[in-house]
Design a protein around this motif. Structure first.
Motif, PDB file in Angstrom:
ATOM      1  N   ILE A  37       0.874  -1.172   0.000  1.00 45.44           N
ATOM      2  CA  ILE A  37       0.000   0.000   0.000  1.00 45.44           C
ATOM      3  C   ILE A  37       0.909   1.218   0.000  1.00 45.44           C
ATOM      4  O   ILE A  37       1.786   1.349   0.859  1.00 45.44           O
ATOM      5  N   ASP A  38       0.696   2.103  -0.959  1.00 46.33           N
ATOM      6  CA  ASP A  38       1.587   3.246  -1.133  1.00 46.33           C
ATOM      7  C   ASP A  38       1.565   4.176   0.079  1.00 46.33           C
ATOM      8  O   ASP A  38       2.611   4.532   0.610  1.00 46.33           O
ATOM      9  N   LEU A  39       0.373   4.594   0.491  1.00 54.29           N
ATOM     10  CA  LEU A  39       0.238   5.492   1.632  1.00 54.29           C
ATOM     11  C   LEU A  39      -0.916   5.041   2.515  1.00 54.29           C
ATOM     12  O   LEU A  39      -1.962   4.623   2.010  1.00 54.29           O
ATOM     13  N   ILE A  40      -0.706   5.140   3.810  1.00 55.85           N
ATOM     14  CA  ILE A  40      -1.779   4.928   4.779  1.00 55.85           C
ATOM     15  C   ILE A  40      -1.856   6.214   5.589  1.00 55.85           C
ATOM     16  O   ILE A  40      -0.853   6.663   6.152  1.00 55.85           O
ATOM     17  N   MET A  41      -3.050   6.827   5.586  1.00 53.46           N
ATOM     18  CA  MET A  41      -3.208   8.123   6.236  1.00 53.46           C
ATOM     19  C   MET A  41      -4.501   8.148   7.045  1.00 53.46           C
ATOM     20  O   MET A  41      -5.408   7.368   6.790  1.00 53.46           O
ATOM     21  N   GLU A  42      -4.552   9.056   7.997  1.00 59.09           N
ATOM     22  CA  GLU A  42      -5.776   9.271   8.760  1.00 59.09           C
ATOM     23  C   GLU A  42      -6.480  10.510   8.227  1.00 59.09           C
ATOM     24  O   GLU A  42      -5.852  11.535   7.989  1.00 59.09           O
ATOM     25  N   ASP A  43      -7.777  10.388   8.054  1.00 63.64           N
ATOM     26  CA  ASP A  43      -8.631  11.499   7.648  1.00 63.64           C
ATOM     27  C   ASP A  43      -9.727  11.600   8.707  1.00 63.64           C
ATOM     28  O   ASP A  43     -10.763  10.940   8.604  1.00 63.64           O
ATOM     29  N   GLY A  44      -9.456  12.356   9.767  1.00 68.07           N
ATOM     30  CA  GLY A  44     -10.380  12.411  10.899  1.00 68.07           C
ATOM     31  C   GLY A  44     -10.416  11.066  11.595  1.00 68.07           C
ATOM     32  O   GLY A  44      -9.381  10.555  12.013  1.00 68.07           O
ATOM     33  N   ASP A  45     -11.601  10.473  11.672  1.00 67.04           N
ATOM     34  CA  ASP A  45     -11.744   9.163  12.319  1.00 67.04           C
ATOM     35  C   ASP A  45     -11.724   8.013  11.310  1.00 67.04           C
ATOM     36  O   ASP A  45     -12.201   6.914  11.592  1.00 67.04           O
ATOM     37  N   THR A  46     -11.150   8.261  10.137  1.00 67.00           N
ATOM     38  CA  THR A  46     -11.091   7.258   9.074  1.00 67.00           C
ATOM     39  C   THR A  46      -9.642   6.967   8.708  1.00 67.00           C
ATOM     40  O   THR A  46      -8.855   7.887   8.501  1.00 67.00           O
ATOM     41  N   LEU A  47      -9.327   5.678   8.620  1.00 64.71           N
ATOM     42  CA  LEU A  47      -8.012   5.244   8.149  1.00 64.71           C
ATOM     43  C   LEU A  47      -8.132   5.030   6.636  1.00 64.71           C
ATOM     44  O   LEU A  47      -9.014   4.298   6.177  1.00 64.71           O
ATOM     45  N   VAL A  48      -7.260   5.691   5.884  1.00 66.97           N
ATOM     46  CA  VAL A  48      -7.361   5.678   4.427  1.00 66.97           C
ATOM     47  C   VAL A  48      -6.165   4.937   3.834  1.00 66.97           C
ATOM     48  O   VAL A  48      -5.020   5.278   4.106  1.00 66.97           O
ATOM     49  N   PHE A  49      -6.460   3.924   3.038  1.00 60.86           N
ATOM     50  CA  PHE A  49      -5.447   3.159   2.318  1.00 60.86           C
ATOM     51  C   PHE A  49      -5.421   3.719   0.892  1.00 60.86           C
ATOM     52  O   PHE A  49      -6.436   3.698   0.198  1.00 60.86           O
ATOM     53  N   ILE A  50      -4.262   4.226   0.479  1.00 62.13           N
ATOM     54  CA  ILE A  50      -4.192   5.004  -0.754  1.00 62.13           C
ATOM     55  C   ILE A  50      -3.262   4.335  -1.767  1.00 62.13           C
ATOM     56  O   ILE A  50      -2.102   4.061  -1.476  1.00 62.13           O
ATOM     57  N   GLU A  51      -3.800   4.128  -2.957  1.00 61.30           N
ATOM     58  CA  GLU A  51      -3.029   3.642  -4.094  1.00 61.30           C
ATOM     59  C   GLU A  51      -2.710   4.840  -4.983  1.00 61.30           C
ATOM     60  O   GLU A  51      -3.604   5.617  -5.351  1.00 61.30           O
TER      61      GLU A  51
END
Length: 122
Positions: A37-51
């Motif tokens: 997974i290229d990037l894993i980030m937090e967006d408020g109360d959401t964990l975002v897995f980003i390609e």
């Protein structure tokens, strides 16, 4: 080696872009036996897995269009593995985003597709 450096540059560009959108970096280039997974980030109360996908031009479609079902399944399995390893994130909502980066007039531009695909039940 050249393409890896280009990939790193594009991923750093996306990381900076998303940080400006108020996301917070958790991890970059998380790997497991299922994939990366290229990037894993937090967006408020959401964990975002980003390609992150790069295209020099869109003559043959956007980078996001290359994230097919098989690639989505690899990302999902890798995300599940990440969550098994990092229990502190298990209570967060999860989302799968794709950022398609295109080179135009000697500068990069990003097209951020939030919730690009889903795991049924999430």
């Amino acid at each position: 080696m050249l393409s890896r450096r280009k990939g790193d540059k594009v991923e750093r560009y996306v990381e900076k872009y998303l940080t400006q959108q108020k996301l917070r970096l958790v991890e970059r280039n998380f790997s497991s036996r299922y994939g990366e997974i290229d990037l894993i980030m937090e967006d408020g109360d959401t964990l975002v897995f980003i390609e992150v996908r790069f295209r020099a031009n869109t003559n043959h479609g956007s980078g996001a269009e290359t994230v097919d079902y098989r690639k989505q399944q690899k990302i999902i399995k890798t995300a599940q593995f990440f969550l098994q390893q990092q229990k502190k994130y298990q209570q967060l909502n999860c989302r799968f985003d794709v950022v398609s980066v295109t080179l135009g007039h000697k500068s990069l531009s990003a097209d951020w597709l939030k919730n690009a695909f889903q795991l049924s039940g999430w």
